[in-house]
Design a protein around this motif. Structure first.
Motif, PDB file in Angstrom:
ATOM      1  N   LYS A   1       0.827  -1.120  -0.079  1.00 37.80           N
ATOM      2  CA  LYS A   1      -0.080   0.158   0.086  1.00 37.80           C
ATOM      3  C   LYS A   1       1.108   1.505   0.023  1.00 37.80           C
ATOM      4  CE  LYS A   1      -3.860  -2.289   0.650  1.00 37.80           C
ATOM      5  NZ  LYS A   1      -4.671  -2.489  -0.237  1.00 37.80           N
ATOM      6  N   LYS A   2       0.420   2.237  -0.729  1.00 30.48           N
ATOM      7  CA  LYS A   2       1.050   3.537  -0.586  1.00 30.48           C
ATOM      8  C   LYS A   2       0.969   3.909   0.803  1.00 30.48           C
ATOM      9  CE  LYS A   2      -1.154   4.542  -4.785  1.00 30.48           C
ATOM     10  NZ  LYS A   2      -1.729   5.573  -5.647  1.00 30.48           N
ATOM     11  N   PRO A   3       2.066   4.938   1.167  1.00 32.43           N
ATOM     12  CA  PRO A   3       1.993   5.596   2.481  1.00 32.43           C
ATOM     13  C   PRO A   3       0.934   6.595   2.347  1.00 32.43           C
ATOM     14  CG  PRO A   3       4.048   5.873   1.539  1.00 32.43           C
ATOM     15  CD  PRO A   3       3.319   5.116   0.645  1.00 32.43           C
ATOM     16  N   VAL A   4       0.309   6.737   3.609  1.00 35.86           N
ATOM     17  CA  VAL A   4      -0.993   7.964   3.566  1.00 35.86           C
ATOM     18  C   VAL A   4      -0.357   8.681   4.539  1.00 35.86           C
ATOM     19  CG1 VAL A   4      -3.285   8.228   3.959  1.00 35.86           C
ATOM     20  CG2 VAL A   4      -2.449   6.488   2.815  1.00 35.86           C
ATOM     21  N   ALA A   5      -0.171  10.090   4.305  1.00 33.38           N
ATOM     22  CA  ALA A   5      -0.067  11.123   5.448  1.00 33.38           C
ATOM     23  C   ALA A   5      -1.056  11.160   6.425  1.00 33.38           C
ATOM     24  CB  ALA A   5       0.306  12.405   4.502  1.00 33.38           C
TER      25      ALA A   5
ATOM     26  N   ALA B   1       3.832   8.316  14.761  1.00 29.54           N
ATOM     27  CA  ALA B   1       4.056   6.943  14.373  1.00 29.54           C
ATOM     28  C   ALA B   1       2.854   6.298  15.125  1.00 29.54           C
ATOM     29  CB  ALA B   1       5.500   6.413  15.101  1.00 29.54           C
ATOM     30  N   ILE B   2       2.608   6.572  16.241  1.00 31.67           N
ATOM     31  CA  ILE B   2       1.379   5.937  16.845  1.00 31.67           C
ATOM     32  C   ILE B   2       0.285   6.167  16.143  1.00 31.67           C
ATOM     33  CG2 ILE B   2      -0.004   5.490  19.044  1.00 31.67           C
ATOM     34  CD1 ILE B   2       2.720   6.361  20.516  1.00 31.67           C
ATOM     35  N   ALA B   3       0.171   7.356  15.907  1.00 33.52           N
ATOM     36  CA  ALA B   3      -1.332   7.694  14.907  1.00 33.52           C
ATOM     37  C   ALA B   3      -1.299   6.974  13.563  1.00 33.52           C
ATOM     38  CB  ALA B   3      -1.303   9.223  14.728  1.00 33.52           C
ATOM     39  N   GLU B   4      -0.213   7.003  12.862  1.00 39.28           N
ATOM     40  CA  GLU B   4      -0.192   5.977  11.583  1.00 39.28           C
ATOM     41  C   GLU B   4      -0.456   4.662  11.784  1.00 39.28           C
ATOM     42  OE1 GLU B   4       3.845   7.055  10.025  1.00 39.28           O
ATOM     43  OE2 GLU B   4       3.298   8.975   9.472  1.00 39.28           O
ATOM     44  N   GLY B   5       0.058   4.138  12.924  1.00 39.52           N
ATOM     45  CA  GLY B   5      -0.365   2.769  13.292  1.00 39.52           C
ATOM     46  C   GLY B   5      -1.772   2.477  13.689  1.00 39.52           C
ATOM     47  N   LEU B   6      -2.266   3.434  14.319  1.00 33.76           N
ATOM     48  CA  LEU B   6      -3.646   3.517  14.612  1.00 33.76           C
ATOM     49  C   LEU B   6      -4.413   3.372  13.455  1.00 33.76           C
ATOM     50  CD1 LEU B   6      -3.717   5.350  18.265  1.00 33.76           C
ATOM     51  CD2 LEU B   6      -4.272   2.770  17.807  1.00 33.76           C
ATOM     52  N   SER B   7      -4.065   4.317  12.605  1.00 34.36           N
ATOM     53  CA  SER B   7      -4.828   4.631  11.389  1.00 34.36           C
ATOM     54  C   SER B   7      -5.072   3.202  10.421  1.00 34.36           C
ATOM     55  CB  SER B   7      -4.308   5.521  10.512  1.00 34.36           C
ATOM     56  OG  SER B   7      -4.142   6.783  11.419  1.00 34.36           O
ATOM     57  N   ARG B   8      -3.766   2.562  10.492  1.00 40.15           N
ATOM     58  CA  ARG B   8      -3.986   1.158   9.691  1.00 40.15           C
ATOM     59  C   ARG B   8      -5.040   0.240  10.515  1.00 40.15           C
ATOM     60  NH1 ARG B   8       1.456   3.049   9.195  1.00 40.15           N
ATOM     61  NH2 ARG B   8       2.193   1.875  11.005  1.00 40.15           N
ATOM     62  N   LEU B   9      -4.743   0.156  11.727  1.00 38.46           N
ATOM     63  CA  LEU B   9      -5.610  -0.586  12.628  1.00 38.46           C
ATOM     64  C   LEU B   9      -7.010  -0.092  12.341  1.00 38.46           C
ATOM     65  CD1 LEU B   9      -5.979  -2.639  14.874  1.00 38.46           C
ATOM     66  CD2 LEU B   9      -5.764  -0.872  16.424  1.00 38.46           C
ATOM     67  N   LEU B  10      -7.371   0.978  12.292  1.00 37.44           N
ATOM     68  CA  LEU B  10      -8.832   1.702  12.109  1.00 37.44           C
ATOM     69  C   LEU B  10      -9.128   1.348  10.680  1.00 37.44           C
ATOM     70  CD1 LEU B  10     -11.167   3.213  12.854  1.00 37.44           C
ATOM     71  CD2 LEU B  10      -9.856   5.375  12.045  1.00 37.44           C
ATOM     72  N   ALA B  11      -8.450   1.484   9.638  1.00 41.27           N
ATOM     73  CA  ALA B  11      -8.595   1.121   8.194  1.00 41.27           C
ATOM     74  C   ALA B  11      -8.923  -0.700   8.565  1.00 41.27           C
ATOM     75  CB  ALA B  11      -7.464   1.328   7.268  1.00 41.27           C
ATOM     76  N   ASP B  12      -8.213  -1.483   8.940  1.00 37.64           N
ATOM     77  CA  ASP B  12      -8.413  -2.789   8.842  1.00 37.64           C
ATOM     78  C   ASP B  12      -9.727  -3.081   9.597  1.00 37.64           C
ATOM     79  OD1 ASP B  12      -5.930  -3.450   7.608  1.00 37.64           O
ATOM     80  OD2 ASP B  12      -5.189  -4.346   9.439  1.00 37.64           O
ATOM     81  N   ASN B  13      -9.902  -2.316  10.837  1.00 38.58           N
ATOM     82  CA  ASN B  13     -11.263  -2.723  11.697  1.00 38.58           C
ATOM     83  C   ASN B  13     -12.451  -2.451  10.661  1.00 38.58           C
ATOM     84  OD1 ASN B  13     -12.507  -2.949  14.619  1.00 38.58           O
ATOM     85  ND2 ASN B  13     -13.388  -1.203  13.482  1.00 38.58           N
TER      86      ASN B  13
ATOM     87  N   ALA C   1     -11.213   5.952   0.261  1.00 39.46           N
ATOM     88  CA  ALA C   1     -10.008   5.839  -0.283  1.00 39.46           C
ATOM     89  C   ALA C   1      -8.982   5.815   0.733  1.00 39.46           C
ATOM     90  CB  ALA C   1      -9.851   7.395  -0.996  1.00 39.46           C
ATOM     91  N   GLN C   2      -9.002   6.479   1.755  1.00 43.96           N
ATOM     92  CA  GLN C   2      -8.123   6.121   2.727  1.00 43.96           C
ATOM     93  C   GLN C   2      -7.925   4.908   3.346  1.00 43.96           C
ATOM     94  OE1 GLN C   2      -9.480   9.461   5.137  1.00 43.96           O
ATOM     95  NE2 GLN C   2      -7.457  10.405   5.148  1.00 43.96           N
ATOM     96  N   TYR C   3      -9.083   4.332   3.595  1.00 44.09           N
ATOM     97  CA  TYR C   3      -9.141   2.985   4.169  1.00 44.09           C
ATOM     98  C   TYR C   3      -8.371   1.873   3.096  1.00 44.09           C
ATOM     99  CZ  TYR C   3     -11.914   4.566   7.904  1.00 44.09           C
ATOM    100  OH  TYR C   3     -12.516   5.256   9.059  1.00 44.09           O
ATOM    101  N   GLY C   4      -8.916   2.144   1.782  1.00 42.55           N
ATOM    102  CA  GLY C   4      -8.312   1.294   0.763  1.00 42.55           C
ATOM    103  C   GLY C   4      -6.763   1.174   0.745  1.00 42.55           C
ATOM    104  N   GLN C   5      -5.990   2.706   1.052  1.00 43.66           N
ATOM    105  CA  GLN C   5      -4.741   2.782   1.215  1.00 43.66           C
ATOM    106  C   GLN C   5      -4.024   2.044   2.395  1.00 43.66           C
ATOM    107  OE1 GLN C   5      -4.330   6.874   0.288  1.00 43.66           O
ATOM    108  NE2 GLN C   5      -3.766   6.523  -1.905  1.00 43.66           N
ATOM    109  N   LEU C   6      -4.789   2.299   3.300  1.00 41.03           N
ATOM    110  CA  LEU C   6      -4.185   1.851   4.611  1.00 41.03           C
ATOM    111  C   LEU C   6      -4.361   0.371   5.337  1.00 41.03           C
ATOM    112  CD1 LEU C   6      -5.361   5.045   6.779  1.00 41.03           C
ATOM    113  CD2 LEU C   6      -2.916   4.319   6.220  1.00 41.03           C
ATOM    114  N   THR C   7      -5.445  -0.187   4.731  1.00 41.15           N
ATOM    115  CA  THR C   7      -5.816  -1.507   5.019  1.00 41.15           C
ATOM    116  C   THR C   7      -4.949  -2.777   4.658  1.00 41.15           C
ATOM    117  OG1 THR C   7      -7.743  -3.294   5.513  1.00 41.15           O
ATOM    118  CG2 THR C   7      -7.621  -2.078   3.335  1.00 41.15           C
TER     119      THR C   7
END
Length: 170
Positions: free
Chosen positions: A3-7, A27-39, A95-101
Motif C-alpha cells: 500500500k502507498k503511504p498515507v500522510a 508514528a502511533i497515529a499512523e499505526g492506529l490509522s492502519r488499525l482503524l482501516a483494517d477494523n 479511499a484512505q481505508y483502501g490505502q491503509l488496510t
C-alpha cells in the motif's frame, strides 16, 4: 502489492504536551490509522456477510455476524478517538481505508457460508497482526492508553478468530 503511504494529518490547534514526543505521536497515529482501516474493512465485510449469508447455518451465522459487526463498529470510535487524542486527524474515507488496510475487500459475489467464515477468520487474524505490530512503538513511547487499546483489540480479534475457526472443524 504494498500500500502507498498515507500522510496522517496533525491538528494545529495548540501544542500538545502529554509526555509523548510529536514524532512518537505521529508514528502511533499512523499505526492506529492502519488499525482503524483494517477494523472498518472487516466491519464492512462482516456486515455484508450478515446480509448475504445463506444455507443451513443461516440463523446462527446471521446472528453471530451481527454481534461481530456491532463490536467492530463500536471499536472504530475508540480507535479514531485515540488518534484524535494524540493530536492527529483520524482517516474516514473509503479511499484512505483502501490505502491503509491490509485486508482484501469483500468478494462482489457472496461466497458460501463456510467461505465467509474462512474470510472472517483471516480478517480477524490480520487485524490482530496489525494491532500487535504497533505495540513496540507504543511501548517505546510509554503510551499506556494505546497499549491498553491494543490489548483489548487483540483479545477480541484472537477470540473471534478462534470461535470462527471452530466452525470450520470437521
Amino acid at each position: 502489492m504494498p500500500k502507498k503511504p498515507v500522510a496522517i494529518a496533525a491538528t494545529q490547534a495548540h501544542t500538545i504536551n502529554i509526555g509523548i514526543s510529536a514524532k512518537d505521536r505521529q508514528a502511533i497515529a499512523e499505526g492506529l490509522s492502519r488499525l482503524l482501516a483494517d477494523n472498518y474493512t472487516l466491519y464492512l465485510t462482516t456486515h455484508n456477510f450478515h446480509w448475504n449469508v445463506t444455507g443451513p447455518m443461516f440463523n446462527s451465522l446471521h446472528q453471530m455476524f451481527m454481534l461481530q459487526y456491532t463490536e467492530l463498529w463500536n471499536a472504530a470510535d475508540l480507535i479514531a478517538e485515540r488518534i484524535r487524542a494524540l493530536g492527529h486527524v483520524a482517516p474516514g474515507s473509503y479511499a484512505q481505508y483502501g490505502q491503509l488496510t491490509s485486508l482484501d475487500d469483500a468478494p462482489i459475489k457472496p461466497p458460501s457460508a463456510l467461505e465467509m467464515v474462512r474470510i472472517l477468520v483471516n480478517g480477524h487474524e490480520a487485524v490482530a497482526r496489525t494491532a500487535r505490530a504497533l505495540f513496540p512503538v507504543a511501548d517505546k513511547a510509554a503510551d499506556e492508553p494505546t497499549a491498553d487499546l491494543l490489548t483489548q483489540r487483540l483479545s477480541v480479534h484472537e477470540q473471534t478468530a478462534w470461535m470462527l475457526r471452530s466452525l470450520l472443524e470437521e
